[in-house]
Motif scaffolding. Structure first.
Motif, PDB file in Angstrom:
ATOM      1  N   GLU A 147     -11.568  -7.924  -8.114  1.00  0.00           N
ATOM      2  CA  GLU A 147     -10.132  -7.720  -7.917  1.00  0.00           C
ATOM      3  C   GLU A 147      -9.530  -8.935  -7.238  1.00  0.00           C
ATOM      4  OE1 GLU A 147      -8.902  -4.751  -4.983  1.00  0.00           O
ATOM      5  OE2 GLU A 147     -10.942  -4.688  -4.206  1.00  0.00           O
ATOM      6  N   VAL A 148      -8.218  -8.972  -7.234  1.00  0.00           N
ATOM      7  CA  VAL A 148      -7.474 -10.031  -6.532  1.00  0.00           C
ATOM      8  C   VAL A 148      -6.632  -9.339  -5.463  1.00  0.00           C
ATOM      9  CG1 VAL A 148      -5.765 -11.881  -6.756  1.00  0.00           C
ATOM     10  CG2 VAL A 148      -7.302 -11.378  -8.672  1.00  0.00           C
ATOM     11  N   VAL A 149      -6.779  -9.783  -4.240  1.00  0.00           N
ATOM     12  CA  VAL A 149      -5.929  -9.259  -3.157  1.00  0.00           C
ATOM     13  C   VAL A 149      -5.229 -10.463  -2.544  1.00  0.00           C
ATOM     14  CG1 VAL A 149      -5.865  -8.019  -0.955  1.00  0.00           C
ATOM     15  CG2 VAL A 149      -7.510  -7.330  -2.722  1.00  0.00           C
ATOM     16  N   LEU A 150      -3.954 -10.588  -2.783  1.00  0.00           N
ATOM     17  CA  LEU A 150      -3.271 -11.819  -2.381  1.00  0.00           C
ATOM     18  C   LEU A 150      -2.140 -11.569  -1.392  1.00  0.00           C
ATOM     19  CD1 LEU A 150      -0.237 -12.200  -3.907  1.00  0.00           C
ATOM     20  CD2 LEU A 150      -1.728 -12.363  -5.894  1.00  0.00           C
ATOM     21  N   MET A 151      -1.915 -12.589  -0.542  1.00  0.00           N
ATOM     22  CA  MET A 151      -0.709 -12.587   0.296  1.00  0.00           C
ATOM     23  C   MET A 151       0.356 -13.374  -0.437  1.00  0.00           C
ATOM     24  SD  MET A 151       1.587 -13.999   2.441  1.00  0.00           S
ATOM     25  CE  MET A 151       2.915 -12.816   2.586  1.00  0.00           C
ATOM     26  N   GLY A 152       1.472 -12.692  -0.686  1.00  0.00           N
ATOM     27  CA  GLY A 152       2.570 -13.356  -1.364  1.00  0.00           C
ATOM     28  C   GLY A 152       3.580 -12.321  -1.812  1.00  0.00           C
ATOM     29  N   GLY A 153       4.806 -12.771  -2.004  1.00  0.00           N
ATOM     30  CA  GLY A 153       5.828 -11.899  -2.552  1.00  0.00           C
ATOM     31  C   GLY A 153       6.382 -10.903  -1.540  1.00  0.00           C
ATOM     32  N   ALA A 154       7.221 -10.038  -2.048  1.00  0.00           N
ATOM     33  CA  ALA A 154       7.887  -9.010  -1.248  1.00  0.00           C
ATOM     34  C   ALA A 154       8.725  -8.187  -2.200  1.00  0.00           C
ATOM     35  CB  ALA A 154       8.798  -9.640  -0.204  1.00  0.00           C
ATOM     36  N   TYR A 155       9.058  -6.937  -1.811  1.00  0.00           N
ATOM     37  CA  TYR A 155       9.992  -6.178  -2.655  1.00  0.00           C
ATOM     38  C   TYR A 155      11.335  -5.979  -1.952  1.00  0.00           C
ATOM     39  CZ  TYR A 155       7.803  -2.363   0.026  1.00  0.00           C
ATOM     40  OH  TYR A 155       7.294  -1.578   1.040  1.00  0.00           O
ATOM     41  N   LYS A 156      11.374  -6.263  -0.637  1.00  0.00           N
ATOM     42  CA  LYS A 156      12.636  -6.107   0.084  1.00  0.00           C
ATOM     43  C   LYS A 156      12.918  -7.326   0.963  1.00  0.00           C
ATOM     44  CE  LYS A 156      13.863  -2.628   2.958  1.00  0.00           C
ATOM     45  NZ  LYS A 156      12.976  -1.826   3.743  1.00  0.00           N
ATOM     46  N   SER A 158      12.354 -11.269   2.509  1.00  0.00           N
ATOM     47  CA  SER A 158      12.220 -12.600   1.897  1.00  0.00           C
ATOM     48  C   SER A 158      12.125 -13.598   3.033  1.00  0.00           C
ATOM     49  CB  SER A 158      13.429 -12.912   1.011  1.00  0.00           C
ATOM     50  OG  SER A 158      14.600 -12.956   1.800  1.00  0.00           O
ATOM     51  N   ASN A 159      11.615 -14.796   2.742  1.00  0.00           N
ATOM     52  CA  ASN A 159      11.592 -15.818   3.789  1.00  0.00           C
ATOM     53  C   ASN A 159      11.845 -17.235   3.262  1.00  0.00           C
ATOM     54  OD1 ASN A 159       9.141 -16.425   2.591  1.00  0.00           O
ATOM     55  ND2 ASN A 159       7.891 -16.076   4.421  1.00  0.00           N
ATOM     56  N   ALA A 160      11.948 -17.381   1.932  1.00  0.00           N
ATOM     57  CA  ALA A 160      12.117 -18.737   1.397  1.00  0.00           C
ATOM     58  C   ALA A 160      13.345 -18.880   0.502  1.00  0.00           C
ATOM     59  CB  ALA A 160      10.861 -19.140   0.632  1.00  0.00           C
ATOM     60  N   SER A 161      13.983 -17.756   0.194  1.00  0.00           N
ATOM     61  CA  SER A 161      15.289 -17.739  -0.477  1.00  0.00           C
ATOM     62  C   SER A 161      15.818 -16.341  -0.188  1.00  0.00           C
ATOM     63  CB  SER A 161      15.159 -17.979  -1.993  1.00  0.00           C
ATOM     64  OG  SER A 161      14.780 -16.786  -2.644  1.00  0.00           O
ATOM     65  N   ALA A 162      16.960 -16.002  -0.767  1.00  0.00           N
ATOM     66  CA  ALA A 162      17.500 -14.659  -0.490  1.00  0.00           C
ATOM     67  C   ALA A 162      16.553 -13.557  -0.960  1.00  0.00           C
ATOM     68  CB  ALA A 162      18.853 -14.510  -1.169  1.00  0.00           C
ATOM     69  N   VAL A 163      15.697 -13.883  -1.951  1.00  0.00           N
ATOM     70  CA  VAL A 163      14.847 -12.827  -2.524  1.00  0.00           C
ATOM     71  C   VAL A 163      13.376 -13.231  -2.669  1.00  0.00           C
ATOM     72  CG1 VAL A 163      16.688 -11.677  -3.828  1.00  0.00           C
ATOM     73  CG2 VAL A 163      15.475 -13.596  -4.863  1.00  0.00           C
ATOM     74  N   ALA A 164      13.002 -14.444  -2.290  1.00  0.00           N
ATOM     75  CA  ALA A 164      11.632 -14.896  -2.587  1.00  0.00           C
ATOM     76  C   ALA A 164      10.833 -15.212  -1.320  1.00  0.00           C
ATOM     77  CB  ALA A 164      11.668 -16.126  -3.494  1.00  0.00           C
ATOM     78  N   GLU A 165       9.539 -15.103  -1.493  1.00  0.00           N
ATOM     79  CA  GLU A 165       8.574 -15.406  -0.412  1.00  0.00           C
ATOM     80  C   GLU A 165       7.986 -16.794  -0.663  1.00  0.00           C
ATOM     81  OE1 GLU A 165       4.693 -15.972   1.151  1.00  0.00           O
ATOM     82  OE2 GLU A 165       5.099 -15.575  -0.965  1.00  0.00           O
ATOM     83  N   PHE A 166       7.549 -17.456   0.382  1.00  0.00           N
ATOM     84  CA  PHE A 166       7.128 -18.862   0.301  1.00  0.00           C
ATOM     85  C   PHE A 166       6.008 -19.111  -0.726  1.00  0.00           C
ATOM     86  CE2 PHE A 166       4.427 -22.391   1.773  1.00  0.00           C
ATOM     87  CZ  PHE A 166       5.345 -23.435   1.741  1.00  0.00           C
ATOM     88  N   ASN A 167       4.889 -18.397  -0.632  1.00  0.00           N
ATOM     89  CA  ASN A 167       3.747 -18.700  -1.510  1.00  0.00           C
ATOM     90  C   ASN A 167       4.122 -18.607  -2.988  1.00  0.00           C
ATOM     91  OD1 ASN A 167       2.027 -19.101   0.650  1.00  0.00           O
ATOM     92  ND2 ASN A 167       1.161 -17.033   0.582  1.00  0.00           N
ATOM     93  N   VAL A 188      -0.036  -8.211  -1.200  1.00  0.00           N
ATOM     94  CA  VAL A 188       0.244  -7.946   0.219  1.00  0.00           C
ATOM     95  C   VAL A 188       1.445  -8.824   0.565  1.00  0.00           C
ATOM     96  CG1 VAL A 188      -0.657  -7.974   2.566  1.00  0.00           C
ATOM     97  CG2 VAL A 188      -2.211  -7.556   0.629  1.00  0.00           C
ATOM     98  N   GLY A 189       2.611  -8.243   0.520  1.00  0.00           N
ATOM     99  CA  GLY A 189       3.840  -9.030   0.662  1.00  0.00           C
ATOM    100  C   GLY A 189       4.449  -8.933   2.055  1.00  0.00           C
ATOM    101  N   LEU A 190       5.600  -9.568   2.186  1.00  0.00           N
ATOM    102  CA  LEU A 190       6.265  -9.657   3.494  1.00  0.00           C
ATOM    103  C   LEU A 190       6.631  -8.289   4.069  1.00  0.00           C
ATOM    104  CD1 LEU A 190       8.765 -12.590   2.799  1.00  0.00           C
ATOM    105  CD2 LEU A 190       6.561 -12.697   3.993  1.00  0.00           C
ATOM    106  N   ASP A 191       6.889  -7.319   3.185  1.00  0.00           N
ATOM    107  CA  ASP A 191       7.285  -5.999   3.688  1.00  0.00           C
ATOM    108  C   ASP A 191       6.203  -5.421   4.590  1.00  0.00           C
ATOM    109  OD1 ASP A 191       9.603  -5.902   1.635  1.00  0.00           O
ATOM    110  OD2 ASP A 191       7.803  -6.258   0.451  1.00  0.00           O
ATOM    111  N   VAL A 192       4.958  -5.800   4.310  1.00  0.00           N
ATOM    112  CA  VAL A 192       3.821  -5.373   5.131  1.00  0.00           C
ATOM    113  C   VAL A 192       3.537  -6.396   6.229  1.00  0.00           C
ATOM    114  CG1 VAL A 192       1.333  -4.958   5.092  1.00  0.00           C
ATOM    115  CG2 VAL A 192       2.763  -4.101   3.233  1.00  0.00           C
ATOM    116  N   THR A 193       3.477  -7.668   5.853  1.00  0.00           N
ATOM    117  CA  THR A 193       2.995  -8.674   6.815  1.00  0.00           C
ATOM    118  C   THR A 193       4.013  -8.954   7.925  1.00  0.00           C
ATOM    119  OG1 THR A 193       3.788 -10.601   5.552  1.00  0.00           O
ATOM    120  CG2 THR A 193       1.597  -9.765   5.023  1.00  0.00           C
ATOM    121  N   HIS A 194       5.270  -8.632   7.680  1.00  0.00           N
ATOM    122  CA  HIS A 194       6.266  -8.788   8.753  1.00  0.00           C
ATOM    123  C   HIS A 194       6.047  -7.759   9.873  1.00  0.00           C
ATOM    124  CE1 HIS A 194       9.500 -11.412   6.543  1.00  0.00           C
ATOM    125  NE2 HIS A 194       8.493 -12.103   7.044  1.00  0.00           N
TER     126      HIS A 194
END
Ligand code: BDR
Ligand code: CA
Length: 311
Positions: A147-156, A158-167, A188-194
């Motif tokens: 499997e792939v378990v990655l840190m990246g993205g978000a559904y709500k 954001s940290n690198a544009s109004a809607v996007a995550e850095f990675n 595993v996106g920002l909604d969790v990691t924040h």
């Protein structure tokens, strides 16, 4: 059962903790550490990986450098939150471990193809350039990876544009390849990691552990706090990347929801957005999951345990 993983990273304060958690937890076997341009240039993040390996005494895990720029985008680093070195805030030892004489993309492919199918988990915590390149070069890895378990993205968030995550925004084309490959993938996106904030009690516990590494981590977290305060207006810095490893060790650390996820490539305002279709409008059956909650105490306890093991 021990989980065999490849950590594909761009250290990075939080990548450093992902590495330490993976190395210090007995349920994880690090098969390789690979680096990719992201938080800083490839040269800097690779040097950081070697220094971190030296700090924690990690000698038998191959470390290889991969792609030095995104597939299409120009390179974009995160000096605002990680500093000029990519890991500002403490003095790390000069590297005493050797870099492998093989490109990270080849090491990823070889490790997957030379191990039994369904045994290797990929844990990307940077831009997805290496992983996408590996998929294109050797498509058979898709069905062999567990499997792939990655840190990246978000559904709500954001940290690198109004809607996007850095990675993801660093290399949206690579993310598009990886999210659409067809393998089991957990975002595993920002909604969790924040929620994984290095708050004051974390700093105190790092002091209590009182090892060479835990004190270095404390210094890193304090510097990370300063940069996050100044540039992202956070009181405490989110320690994104190790949530992936914590989830692999103990799935009760994070709840996940099955949902189609795709990457926006063309939107003028939304390029790099991870579009999560919670209602399954786009597709019924998908192999993609998204993290939606975090058990903070379990998460930090795993980090503390790993730091005690590392010593
Ligand atoms: C991600 O971006 C990087 O700066 C961090 O290391 C993490 O992987 C968070 O958006
Ligand atoms: Ca990272």
């Amino acid at each position: 059962m021990v989980k065999k993983i490849i950590l594909d990273c761009d250290p990075g304060h939080d990548d450093a903790l992902a590495l330490m958690l993976a190395y210090g937890n007995p349920e994880i076997e690090l098969m390789a550490v690979t680096t990719v341009a992201g938080n800083q240039t490839l040269k800097k993040v690779t040097n950081n990986a070697l220094s971190l390996a030296t700090l924690i005494g990690m000698k038998n895990v191959p470390i290889a450098a991969g792609c030095d720029r995104p597939l299409v985008n120009e390179i974009k680093v995160a000096a605002d939150v990680h500093g000029e070195s990519g890991i500002d805030g403490t003095e790390l030892p000069a590297p005493e471990v050797q870099l492998e004489d093989i490109n990270a993309v080849d090491l990823i492919i070889d490790t997957i193809m030379n191990n039994p199918a369904n045994t290797i988990t990929l844990v990307p915590t940077g831009a997805l350039t290496n992983i996408a390149t590996a998929v294109r070069r050797e498509p058979r890895i898709v069905e062999r990876v567990k499997e792939v378990v990655l840190m990246g993205g978000a559904y709500k968030d954001s940290n690198a544009s109004a809607v996007a995550e850095f990675n993801i925004i660093v290399d949206p084309e690579a993310a598009h390849i990886v999210f659409n490959a067809g393998w089991k993938l957990t975002m595993v996106g920002l909604d969790v990691t924040h929620k994984a904030l290095a708050t004051e009690d974390v700093i105190e516990e790092l002091e209590n552990i009182n090892t060479v590494t835990s004190i270095k981590v404390k210094e890193l977290m304090l510097a990370f706090r300063g940069m996050y305060k100044e540039n992202q207006n956070f009181d405490f810095p989110p320690v994104h990347d190790p949530v992936t490893i914590a989830y692999l060790i103990d799935p009760t650390v994070m709840d996940v929801v099955n949902a189609p996820i795709d990457i926006e490539l063309n939107g003028k305002l939304t390029r790099g957005m991870t579009v999560v279709d919670f209602s399954h409008v786009l597709k019924e059956e998908v192999p993609t999951n998204v993290g939606v909650s975090l058990d903070k105490q379990k998460f930090w306890n795993l980090i503390y345990d790993a730091l005690r093991v590392i010593g």
